[in-house]
Design an enzyme around this catalytic site. Structure first.
Site, PDB file in Angstrom:
ATOM      1  N   ASP A   8       0.860  -1.172   0.000  1.00 40.12           N
ATOM      2  CA  ASP A   8       0.000   0.000   0.000  1.00 40.12           C
ATOM      3  C   ASP A   8       0.904   1.232   0.000  1.00 40.12           C
ATOM      4  OD1 ASP A   8      -2.346   1.436  -0.022  1.00 40.12           O
ATOM      5  OD2 ASP A   8      -3.116   0.647   1.861  1.00 40.12           O
ATOM      6  N   GLU A  10       0.039   4.574   1.891  1.00 38.14           N
ATOM      7  CA  GLU A  10      -0.063   5.536   2.987  1.00 38.14           C
ATOM      8  C   GLU A  10       0.965   5.295   4.090  1.00 38.14           C
ATOM      9  OE1 GLU A  10      -4.104   5.415   1.011  1.00 38.14           O
ATOM     10  OE2 GLU A  10      -2.621   3.942   1.639  1.00 38.14           O
ATOM     11  N   HIS A  60      -2.405  -0.139  -3.936  1.00 37.18           N
ATOM     12  CA  HIS A  60      -2.887   1.192  -3.562  1.00 37.18           C
ATOM     13  C   HIS A  60      -3.668   1.865  -4.684  1.00 37.18           C
ATOM     14  CE1 HIS A  60      -2.986   5.224  -1.890  1.00 37.18           C
ATOM     15  NE2 HIS A  60      -2.519   5.672  -3.036  1.00 37.18           N
ATOM     16  N   HIS A 104      -1.532   1.075   6.565  1.00 44.99           N
ATOM     17  CA  HIS A 104      -1.990   2.137   7.455  1.00 44.99           C
ATOM     18  C   HIS A 104      -3.074   1.619   8.390  1.00 44.99           C
ATOM     19  CE1 HIS A 104      -5.671   2.293   5.061  1.00 44.99           C
ATOM     20  NE2 HIS A 104      -4.876   2.150   4.007  1.00 44.99           N
ATOM     21  N   HIS A 115      -7.729   5.172   7.263  1.00 48.25           N
ATOM     22  CA  HIS A 115      -9.041   4.959   6.658  1.00 48.25           C
ATOM     23  C   HIS A 115      -9.194   3.459   6.443  1.00 48.25           C
ATOM     24  CE1 HIS A 115      -6.376   4.888   3.156  1.00 48.25           C
ATOM     25  NE2 HIS A 115      -7.307   4.201   2.517  1.00 48.25           N
ATOM     26  N   GLU A 134      -7.915  -2.655   6.859  1.00 50.31           N
ATOM     27  CA  GLU A 134      -7.205  -3.364   5.796  1.00 50.31           C
ATOM     28  C   GLU A 134      -6.200  -4.365   6.350  1.00 50.31           C
ATOM     29  OE1 GLU A 134      -5.830  -0.401   2.887  1.00 50.31           O
ATOM     30  OE2 GLU A 134      -7.608   0.779   3.379  1.00 50.31           O
TER      31      GLU A 134
END
Length: 276
Positions: A8, A10, A60, A104, A115, A134
């Site tokens: 990902d 972030e 991502h 994240h 998020h 996630e």
């Protein structure tokens, strides 16, 4: 040893803002370069531990962030979308271990760019009643396939979230959240050295495999929009908890794939930016 890496953005070293991680953002090009460097550190660690095959999934946003020419030449890349298994595309029981790079924390946590999958559109996710983002869904899906998640990199809140889910996972904090868009950064060279060393250490002893499972689990998602929840009720097996929360039960890998369908439905009904 076959290693799978889901990456990902972030939770990548140095990145703290939407402009760092969204195409068109003023620092996105720099961000994708930083992303490649973190991934390459993980690849080097896996190779040092004896990996014979490393598969990287760009997980991502548009899933076209990693430039193939910037990736370590020993790694293979899955790029683009749609993908039936989204952030876990390509993961199967033949992998000996999985790594989560640049992850994240979930929605509601005070972590960098926190998020759950769709920015503000998803307010809450629960797996068998347990709050999850996630990180937890990736871990649960991999475990159901019999593949252990052995390492995660991200900010300190992401690391804490993984540790709460599975304390055996080696975590690497590359930054320390001060707020959702601010962090104390670990120097880039130091962070990448830590990623490489930690991945090599996590894989030095053959990871213990979880028992592959076909046990039924229940996934519940609370949406910002009641319209999304109402539309999803048209899918067989989906039921309502309230006007904005839907749930469904089934085997975990299939639930993860179905959740991806839910997100595509939600995206077709909403136009909200991820980090507004």
């Amino acid at each position: 040893m076959r290693i799978y890496i889901s990456v990902d953005m972030e939770g990548i070293t140095g990145l703290v803002d939407a402009d760092d991680v969204q195409p068109g953002g003023r620092d996105y090009e720099r961000g994708r370069s930083m992303m490649a460097e973190d991934v390459n550190a993980a690849v080097r660690g896996a190779l040092a531990a004896g990996a014979s095959d490393v598969l990287v999934n760009d997980a991502h946003g548009p899933m076209r962030n990693l430039l193939p020419e910037a990736l370590h030449p020993a790694a293979r890349l899955i790029r683009g979308k749609p993908k039936q298994m989204g952030m876990l595309e390509g993961l199967d029981a033949g992998h000996d271990a999985a790594l989560c790079v640049g992850y994240h924390s979930r929605a509601g946590a005070l972590g960098v760019l926190s998020h759950s999958f769709m920015g503000h559109e998803i307010e809450d996710i629960r797996l068998d009643g347990r709050p999850v983002g996630e990180i937890g869904l990736a871990h649960a899906t991999a475990a159901a396939l019999g593949v252990p998640v052995v390492a995660l990199t991200g900010d300190d809140t992401a690391c804490a979230e993984m540790t709460a889910w599975d304390a055996s996972v080696v975590t690497v904090a590359v930054k320390y959240a001060h707020d959702r868009f601010a962090a104390r950064l670990r120097p880039a060279d130091e962070a990448r050295a830590a990623i490489e060393e930690s991945v090599a250490r996590a894989l030095a002893v053959p990871p213990a495999r979880p028992r592959a499972s076909t046990a039924e689990a229940t996934l519940a998602v609370r949406w910002q929009s009641a319209s999304v929840a109402a539309t999803l009720l048209g899918i067989p097996g989906v039921t309502a908890e309230d006007s904005r929360t839907v749930r469904v039960s089934g085997e975990m890998p299939a639930l993860y794939r179905l959740f991806g369908v839910w997100m595509r439905v939600a995206a077709s009904l909403t136009n909200q930016a991820p980090y507004c």
